[in-house]
Design a protein around this motif. Structure first.
Motif, PDB file in Angstrom:
ATOM      1  N   GLY A 232      13.086 -13.229 -12.810  1.00  0.00           N
ATOM      2  CA  GLY A 232      13.517 -11.871 -13.090  1.00  0.00           C
ATOM      3  C   GLY A 232      12.777 -11.305 -14.273  1.00  0.00           C
ATOM      4  O   GLY A 232      12.210 -12.032 -15.094  1.00  0.00           O
ATOM      5  N   HIS A 236      14.672  -5.530 -16.260  1.00  0.00           N
ATOM      6  CA  HIS A 236      15.465  -5.150 -15.098  1.00  0.00           C
ATOM      7  C   HIS A 236      16.783  -5.915 -15.123  1.00  0.00           C
ATOM      8  O   HIS A 236      16.873  -7.002 -15.702  1.00  0.00           O
ATOM      9  N   HIS A 238      18.529  -7.200 -12.546  1.00  0.00           N
ATOM     10  CA  HIS A 238      18.775  -8.206 -11.525  1.00  0.00           C
ATOM     11  C   HIS A 238      17.926  -9.458 -11.761  1.00  0.00           C
ATOM     12  O   HIS A 238      16.790  -9.387 -12.213  1.00  0.00           O
ATOM     13  N   VAL A 256      21.569 -14.083  -6.239  1.00  0.00           N
ATOM     14  CA  VAL A 256      21.214 -12.832  -6.904  1.00  0.00           C
ATOM     15  C   VAL A 256      22.272 -12.535  -7.960  1.00  0.00           C
ATOM     16  O   VAL A 256      23.477 -12.581  -7.679  1.00  0.00           O
ATOM     17  N   GLU A 258      23.271  -9.991 -11.581  1.00  0.00           N
ATOM     18  CA  GLU A 258      23.041  -8.767 -12.332  1.00  0.00           C
ATOM     19  C   GLU A 258      23.456  -8.995 -13.772  1.00  0.00           C
ATOM     20  O   GLU A 258      24.571  -9.445 -14.039  1.00  0.00           O
ATOM     21  N   PRO A 270      23.565  -8.332  -1.742  1.00  0.00           N
ATOM     22  CA  PRO A 270      22.333  -7.744  -2.289  1.00  0.00           C
ATOM     23  C   PRO A 270      21.668  -6.743  -1.362  1.00  0.00           C
ATOM     24  O   PRO A 270      20.863  -5.933  -1.814  1.00  0.00           O
ATOM     25  N   VAL A 273      22.169  -3.289  -2.366  1.00  0.00           N
ATOM     26  CA  VAL A 273      21.489  -2.900  -3.603  1.00  0.00           C
ATOM     27  C   VAL A 273      19.999  -2.673  -3.374  1.00  0.00           C
ATOM     28  O   VAL A 273      19.431  -1.676  -3.820  1.00  0.00           O
ATOM     29  N   PHE A 274      19.355  -3.602  -2.653  1.00  0.00           N
ATOM     30  CA  PHE A 274      17.902  -3.559  -2.501  1.00  0.00           C
ATOM     31  C   PHE A 274      17.451  -2.894  -1.214  1.00  0.00           C
ATOM     32  O   PHE A 274      16.267  -2.591  -1.076  1.00  0.00           O
ATOM     33  N   LEU A 297      15.608  -5.365   2.267  1.00  0.00           N
ATOM     34  CA  LEU A 297      14.774  -5.034   1.121  1.00  0.00           C
ATOM     35  C   LEU A 297      13.929  -3.813   1.439  1.00  0.00           C
ATOM     36  O   LEU A 297      13.479  -3.630   2.581  1.00  0.00           O
ATOM     37  N   ALA A 348      10.744  -3.610  -3.746  1.00  0.00           N
ATOM     38  CA  ALA A 348      11.609  -2.974  -4.733  1.00  0.00           C
ATOM     39  C   ALA A 348      12.616  -3.973  -5.292  1.00  0.00           C
ATOM     40  O   ALA A 348      13.099  -4.863  -4.590  1.00  0.00           O
ATOM     41  N   GLY A 349      12.922  -3.817  -6.574  1.00  0.00           N
ATOM     42  CA  GLY A 349      13.909  -4.674  -7.220  1.00  0.00           C
ATOM     43  C   GLY A 349      13.337  -5.914  -7.854  1.00  0.00           C
ATOM     44  O   GLY A 349      14.088  -6.727  -8.401  1.00  0.00           O
ATOM     45  N   LEU A 351      11.994  -8.473  -6.321  1.00  0.00           N
ATOM     46  CA  LEU A 351      12.175  -9.665  -5.487  1.00  0.00           C
ATOM     47  C   LEU A 351      10.849 -10.069  -4.852  1.00  0.00           C
ATOM     48  O   LEU A 351       9.844  -9.364  -4.943  1.00  0.00           O
TER      49      LEU A 351
END
Length: 448
Positions: A232, A236, A238, A256, A258, A270, A273-274, A297, A348-349, A351
């Motif tokens: 991570g 960010h 996450h 995952v 936060e 998740p 969120v993603f 994702l 994005a995120g 990952l």
């Protein structure tokens, strides 16, 4: 006059030993990995132990220890196995100490939990524990001497112990400084013996190198039962927990988290969120599979003209070699002129996607950016791309389709022949060209 001990050099990658320094290891061909360490001590005559047959070995049905953190239990394979060694690696500030302190706080409610801290004082740990809450019953020992730590474990025999970190421990019997190859290997070997004999489950916190691997000798990862990578960006919220090795479970599971003001909180869903996409040009939703968990994702792409002789293919969160292959297939079999354009792809995120089932989504995101047309709203996709331009079905298609339906998507683009019993429309395509035509919204220029 006693003969002086000869020098001894050991490779940090493969453990190869030699009596002289070499720039390149003869065993693994790595450069600059041989480091000086103390010569092995001469042991006395050892006595042989009686042999056993496998049929005579008694196996105790020991239940796994729940860490109280569902996402951590998922990655471990259902909980912590008694008398096991788990190595947790991650960049500084990612939250390794916070995660393990939360686990110790939950374990201490009905079991003995010990924290051996070598990087922080007891007062510093108390401040973090007060912020997290519920860690009043956790026992703590501020010590870096390996002999003292092992003697304490043998005497107290807690159920779970966290060593933070393995690089801070040192043994007076090893003639090198803390954190060296020989010190880390000696500490891991002794803790392994103490943990197995005393029945103590151990978490070892390890530092990482520039390339993201756990610092120290490669033999360290072979000694432990489980290797967890905590990934991570500190900027960010996450964090992602992966298992690089697990003798008692799958290495494909994903946890995952936060980061909040009260510590790390698990993200049970998740995908919500993603997997959100606003229908922008160059954005596509992929349904990837991490272990047994389907994960939606958003994959973003940017295609920009370039004057460079060799256009760039830059991927963040995807394999660069696989990205180059997808771009080549799009150019050859989907009619996209990408030879004079830079292609950037991002997950994005923060990952990372490693499975081939996301190939189709990466290709659709690139095609959307190249043609300037968004994908049809409410559409996700998954499938593997072959070099001939044909699509191959992805594993566990039904589980993926059900995840897409659960989040309210209207359709999912899949390779031809995919069967899934889910309340969602399946749009099938046999080739990549058909998939691009079916997924992209036709603009006025294209329609003309």
């Amino acid at each position: 006059m006693a003969k002086a001990a000869s020098l001894h050099f050991s490779c940090s990658e493969c453990g190869y030993s030699t009596g002289r320094w070499l720039g390149r290891c003869p065993s693994c061909a790595s450069f600059g990995t041989l480091a000086e360490e103390a010569p092995p001590a001469a042991n006395g005559h050892a006595q042989a132990k009686p042999l056993l047959r496998l049929a005579d070995v008694e196996v105790e049905d020991a239940e796994r220890i729940s860490t109280g953190v569902p996402e951590l239990d998922r990655v471990l394979g259902g909980g912590l196995v008694p008398a096991s060694l788990v190595l947790v690696g991650g960049e500084p500030g990612v939250g390794k100490s916070t995660l393990l302190l939360m686990a110790l706080a939950a374990i201490s409610r009905d079991r003995r939990a010990l924290l051996v801290t070598g990087e922080e004082s007891t007062a510093q740990v108390k401040l973090r524990a007060a912020r997290l809450g519920g860690a009043e019953r956790v026992e703590i020992l501020a010590e870096t001497n390996l002999e003292v730590v092992c003697a304490t474990l043998e005497q107290e025999q807690p159920d779970v112990c966290v060593i933070d970190s393995i690089q801070t421990l040192y043994s007076a019997e090893v003639g090198s400084g803390p954190g060296s190859v020989s010190q880390v290997r000696e500490a891991a070997a002794r803790l392994l013996r103490v943990g197995k004999e005393s029945g103590v489950a151990l978490f070892l916190v390890g530092h990482v190198t520039k390339d993201g691997s756990v610092a120290g000798p490669r033999v360290l990862e072979h000694l432990v039962d489980c290797v967890l990578q905590f990934e991570g960006d500190r900027y960010h919220a996450h964090r992602v927990l992966r298992a690089a090795k697990n003798r008692f479970g799958s290495t494909n599971e994903l946890g995952v988290f936060e980061m909040t003001g009260a510590g790390l909180e698990g993200v049970p869903d998740p995908s919500a969120v993603f997997g959100q996409s606003d229908g922008e040009v160059g954005a596509a939703v992929a349904c990837a599979l991490e272990g047994t968990r389907p994960l939606l994702l958003e994959i973003q792409s940017l295609v920009s003209p370039t004057d460079l002789a060799m256009p760039r293919r830059v991927g963040t969160g995807v394999d660069p070699k696989r990205l180059a292959m997808i771009v080549a297939v799009l150019s050859r079999h989907a009619g996209l002129a990408l030879g004079q354009a830079d292609v950037f792809v991002n997950v994005a995120g923060g990952l990372r996607i490693d499975e081939p089932g996301a190939d189709l989504t990466v290709a659709l995101a690139i095609a959307s950016a190249a043609r300037g047309a968004p994908l049809r709203p409410g559409t996700a996709s998954f499938g593997e791309i072959g070099l001939t331009g044909r699509l191959r079905p992805a594993a566990q298609a039904e589980r993926r389709a059900q995840e897409c339906a659960k989040l309210g998507l209207s359709s999912v683009l899949v390779p031809a022949g995919t069967e899934a019993r889910a309340k969602i429309e399946l749009v099938q395509a046999d080739t990549l060209l058909q998939a691009v035509s079916a997924a992209l919204v036709k603009t006025k220029i294209q329609a003309a």
